[in-house]
Scaffold this active site. Structure first.
Site, PDB file in Angstrom:
ATOM      1  N   SER A  23      -3.227  22.202 -27.421  1.00 26.92           N
ATOM      2  CA  SER A  23      -4.178  23.104 -26.773  1.00 26.92           C
ATOM      3  C   SER A  23      -5.170  22.236 -26.020  1.00 26.92           C
ATOM      4  CB  SER A  23      -4.906  23.907 -27.861  1.00 26.92           C
ATOM      5  OG  SER A  23      -6.065  24.520 -27.346  1.00 26.92           O
ATOM      6  N   TYR A  27      -9.009  24.809 -36.167  1.00 29.05           N
ATOM      7  CA  TYR A  27      -8.080  24.806 -35.024  1.00 29.05           C
ATOM      8  C   TYR A  27      -8.206  23.503 -34.233  1.00 29.05           C
ATOM      9  CZ  TYR A  27      -5.558  26.911 -31.031  1.00 29.05           C
ATOM     10  OH  TYR A  27      -4.655  27.206 -30.027  1.00 29.05           O
TER      11      TYR A  27
HETATM   12  P1  NAD Z   1       1.023  34.737 -30.717  1.00 30.09           P
HETATM   13  O1  NAD Z   1       0.154  35.304 -31.770  1.00 30.09           O
HETATM   14  O2  NAD Z   1       1.388  35.582 -29.528  1.00 30.09           O
HETATM   15  O3  NAD Z   1       2.385  34.183 -31.350  1.00 30.09           O
HETATM   16  C1  NAD Z   1       2.396  33.381 -32.492  1.00 30.09           C
HETATM   17  C2  NAD Z   1       3.690  33.585 -33.239  1.00 30.09           C
HETATM   18  O4  NAD Z   1       3.691  32.690 -34.365  1.00 30.09           O
HETATM   19  C3  NAD Z   1       3.858  35.008 -33.794  1.00 30.09           C
HETATM   20  O5  NAD Z   1       5.149  35.503 -33.469  1.00 30.09           O
HETATM   21  C4  NAD Z   1       3.714  34.821 -35.309  1.00 30.09           C
HETATM   22  O6  NAD Z   1       4.509  35.720 -36.071  1.00 30.09           O
HETATM   23  C5  NAD Z   1       4.207  33.380 -35.477  1.00 30.09           C
HETATM   24  N1  NAD Z   1       3.713  32.767 -36.722  1.00 30.09           N
HETATM   25  C6  NAD Z   1       2.454  32.782 -37.216  1.00 30.09           C
HETATM   26  N2  NAD Z   1       2.413  32.128 -38.387  1.00 30.09           N
HETATM   27  C7  NAD Z   1       3.675  31.670 -38.628  1.00 30.09           C
HETATM   28  C8  NAD Z   1       4.269  30.945 -39.685  1.00 30.09           C
HETATM   29  N3  NAD Z   1       3.550  30.527 -40.747  1.00 30.09           N
HETATM   30  N4  NAD Z   1       5.590  30.652 -39.608  1.00 30.09           N
HETATM   31  C9  NAD Z   1       6.334  31.075 -38.551  1.00 30.09           C
HETATM   32  N5  NAD Z   1       5.813  31.785 -37.532  1.00 30.09           N
HETATM   33  C10 NAD Z   1       4.504  32.084 -37.571  1.00 30.09           C
HETATM   34  O7  NAD Z   1       0.273  33.396 -30.256  1.00 30.09           O
HETATM   35  P2  NAD Z   1       0.400  32.470 -28.956  1.00 30.09           P
HETATM   36  O8  NAD Z   1      -0.867  32.608 -28.198  1.00 30.09           O
HETATM   37  O9  NAD Z   1       1.691  32.654 -28.286  1.00 30.09           O
HETATM   38  O10 NAD Z   1       0.339  31.023 -29.661  1.00 30.09           O
HETATM   39  C11 NAD Z   1       1.449  30.165 -29.788  1.00 30.09           C
HETATM   40  C12 NAD Z   1       0.935  28.738 -29.916  1.00 30.09           C
HETATM   41  O11 NAD Z   1       0.202  28.389 -28.740  1.00 30.09           O
HETATM   42  C13 NAD Z   1      -0.018  28.502 -31.086  1.00 30.09           C
HETATM   43  O12 NAD Z   1       0.258  27.246 -31.677  1.00 30.09           O
HETATM   44  C14 NAD Z   1      -1.365  28.479 -30.425  1.00 30.09           C
HETATM   45  O13 NAD Z   1      -2.317  27.730 -31.144  1.00 30.09           O
HETATM   46  C15 NAD Z   1      -1.024  27.816 -29.112  1.00 30.09           C
HETATM   47  N6  NAD Z   1      -1.992  28.026 -28.040  1.00 30.09           N
HETATM   48  C16 NAD Z   1      -2.294  29.292 -27.621  1.00 30.09           C
HETATM   49  C17 NAD Z   1      -3.220  29.451 -26.606  1.00 30.09           C
HETATM   50  C18 NAD Z   1      -3.602  30.803 -26.102  1.00 30.09           C
HETATM   51  O14 NAD Z   1      -4.610  30.881 -25.370  1.00 30.09           O
HETATM   52  N7  NAD Z   1      -2.884  31.858 -26.416  1.00 30.09           N
HETATM   53  C19 NAD Z   1      -3.834  28.334 -26.020  1.00 30.09           C
HETATM   54  C20 NAD Z   1      -3.492  27.073 -26.479  1.00 30.09           C
HETATM   55  C21 NAD Z   1      -2.565  26.934 -27.491  1.00 30.09           C
END
Ligand code: NAD
Length: 260
Positions: free
Chosen positions: A142, A155
């Site tokens: 991130s 985080y």
């Molecule tokens: P999201 O909530 O849309 O998807 C996350 C997925 O992870 C979900 O399907 C959930 O069921 C799954 N999950 C959660 N805990 C789990 C576990 N213990 N085992 C297996 N699966 C699990 O979130 P997103 O925004 O797509 O985030 C995905 C990644 O991107 C994360 O690591 C997040 O930190 C990172 N990220 C997101 C953003 C953002 O702005 N959305 C920015 C930077 C980084």
């Protein structure tokens, strides 16, 4: 077809960024395993991929914090497709709270999902990549791998930690053909972000509109969200890159919020 017949495991791919990566990989000919806690949504994503791209897709029930479930899930992929070429360790959640109110249980949960998950999935795929003499491991970092924000102690700590793990894997894996890199997105409008808008508004005493405009996008060059498709494109670039020239690196895609 940049990933023709490559076997790719994407964790957290039932939703958001991981889901877009799985679709993008399939569009380039990859066989994709959707590993997620939410098996119903994972199965839907796998069915959708097969219907749209005609490629093989598997839904795998996996809690990335469980060594047994991670090992069983990776073994399932090996049994089905004989190897693994790409791991995207992407599953993640967000919990926001000022440090003095941050429950120790929440801290441990965050580190378990982001760091134990990255460690366990990498550990499970590495022997198969080493046996083949090639592989690509990608962590979903991130901007918070490089920059801090209030309310996000666990985080920010976990996302910084992924840079270290990727660099160690790059050094250990280099001679055996395994690369490891980190993608660092800015804010992407997914369920993970939608959930924290009202939470941050409450904690910071500002409106939800201000959270979006000032906190999330205030430092970008154009006030725009990064998209899941932007991040899927970066994930494709790392997965398809063929030499060790690109390993141990991190790439920020954030509309200029953070500049290296
Ligand atoms: P999201 O909530 O849309 O998807 C996350 C997925 O992870 C979900 O399907 C959930 O069921 C799954 N999950 C959660 N805990 C789990 C576990 N213990 N085992 C297996 N699966 C699990 O979130 P997103 O925004 O797509 O985030 C995905 C990644 O991107 C994360 O690591 C997040 O930190 C990172 N990220 C997101 C953003 C953002 O702005 N959305 C920015 C930077 C980084």
């Amino acid at each position: 077809m940049k990933l023709k017949d490559k076997v790719c495991i994407v964790t957290g791919a039932a939703s958001g960024i991981g889901n877009a990566i799985a679709h993008r990989y399939a569009s380039e000919g990859a066989k994709v395993a959707i590993a997620d806690l939410n098996i119903d949504a994972a199965q839907k994503a796998a069915d959708d991929i097969t219907a749209r791209f005609g490629t093989a897709a598997l839904a795998i029930a996996m809690d990335v914090t469980s060594e047994e479930q991670v090992n069983a899930g990776v073994q399932h992929v090996i049994d089905a497709w004989g190897g693994v070429d790409v791991l995207v360790s992407n599953a993640g959640i967000q919990i926001v709270n000022p440090l003095e109110n941050f429950a120790f249980a929440d801290w441990k949960k965050m580190l378990a999902i982001h760091l134990d998950g990255a460690f366990l999935t990498s550990k499970a795929v590495l022997p198969h990549m080493y046996a083949k003499g090639s592989g690509s491991i990608i962590f979903m970092g991130s901007v918070h791998s490089k920059e801090a924000s209030p309310l996000k102690s666990a985080y920010v700590t976990a996302k910084h930690g992924l840079l270290g793990l990727a660099r160690v894997i790059a050094k250990e894996g280099g001679a055996r053909g395994v690369r490891s890199n980190v993608i660092c997105p800015g804010f992407v409008r997914t369920p993970l972000v939608d959930k924290q808008i009202p939470e941050q508004a409450r904690e910071l005493g500002i409106s939800e509109e201000e959270v979006v405009r000032k906190v999330m996008l205030g430092q970008t060059v154009d006030g725009e969200f990064t998209t899941v498709d932007d991040i899927a494109e970066v994930a494709l670039f790392f997965a398809a890159f063929e030499t060790n020239a690109l390993t141990g690196q991190s790439l920020v895609a954030s509309h200029g919020w953070f500049m290296e």
